[in-house]
Design an enzyme around this catalytic site. Structure first.
Site, PDB file in Angstrom:
ATOM      1  CD  GLU A   1      37.697  38.242  47.360  1.00  0.00           C
ATOM      2  OE1 GLU A   1      37.394  38.818  46.295  1.00  0.00           O
ATOM      3  OE2 GLU A   1      37.418  38.703  48.476  1.00  0.00           O
TER       4      GLU A   1
ATOM      5  CG  ASP B   1      39.602  43.810  39.225  1.00  0.00           C
ATOM      6  OD1 ASP B   1      38.687  43.735  40.059  1.00  0.00           O
ATOM      7  OD2 ASP B   1      40.010  42.844  38.557  1.00  0.00           O
TER       8      ASP B   1
END
Length: 182
Positions: free
Chosen positions: A58, A69
């Site tokens: 990823e 995030d």
């Protein structure tokens, strides 16, 4: 079992999960930020992940305003941007990775804004990503942009699975081939 059909050949991810299923194993997915600490070091790290047992990479695409995030990914993104990270740079990094590894699936993770705003838009990004060897991507997006993305992917014959809150994302969840409200 793979999803190989005349309309949709099996992907690297399909083949990986078929193999893992036959081995009664789960996938080991590792996240890393492209260009952190710099392009060459992150490419070297990326190339080493499969040998360390990683099944799917990823790969984070740095973004200027990563509000969804946590601090670790935010800081990695800031370092990556300072090192020259960009959407084009990440795609080139995947191309370089593919010169040495044609099998390990690569899933990009990032925000929809730079994809949507890219010259040529979503369709150009999807074509460039496929050409580079990207297998899929995860993107934080507004409900409207999610719906645009789903329609664009489906128009190219791709299956789309997505998750959302079930309220704001209801139209996109309904349009997706697989929609999961959380």
């Amino acid at each position: 079992m793979t999803l190989d059909t005349p309309q949709r050949p099996a992907t690297r991810i399909d083949r990986l999960f078929a193999r893992l299923s036959s081995e009664d194993r789960k996938a080991f997915v590792a996240y890393m930020m492209a260009f952190d600490p710099d392009r060459d070091s992150s490419l070297e790290i990326m190339r080493g992940l499969p040998g360390a047992g990683v099944d799917i990479i990823e790969l984070g695409m740095p973004f200027t305003d990563p509000m969804a995030d946590g601090p670790t990914i935010q800081l990695a993104g800031q370092r990556a941007l300072a090192a020259g990270g960009s959407v084009s740079g990440v795609l080139e990094m995947v191309r370089d990775f593919r010169r040495h590894d044609a099998d390990t699936p690569v899933v990009l993770m990032g925000y929809y804004n730079p994809i949507y705003a890219r010259l040529g838009g979503v369709d150009r990004f999807l074509a460039e990503a496929a050409e580079a060897g990207v297998d899929d991507f995860l993107a934080e997006a507004t409900p409207e942009r999610k719906l645009d993305y789903i329609r664009s992917e489906q128009a190219q014959g791709r299956l789309v699975a997505m998750c959302g809150d079930g309220s704001n994302d209801a139209p996109a969840l309904a349009q997706a081939d697989v929609g999961v409200a959380m």
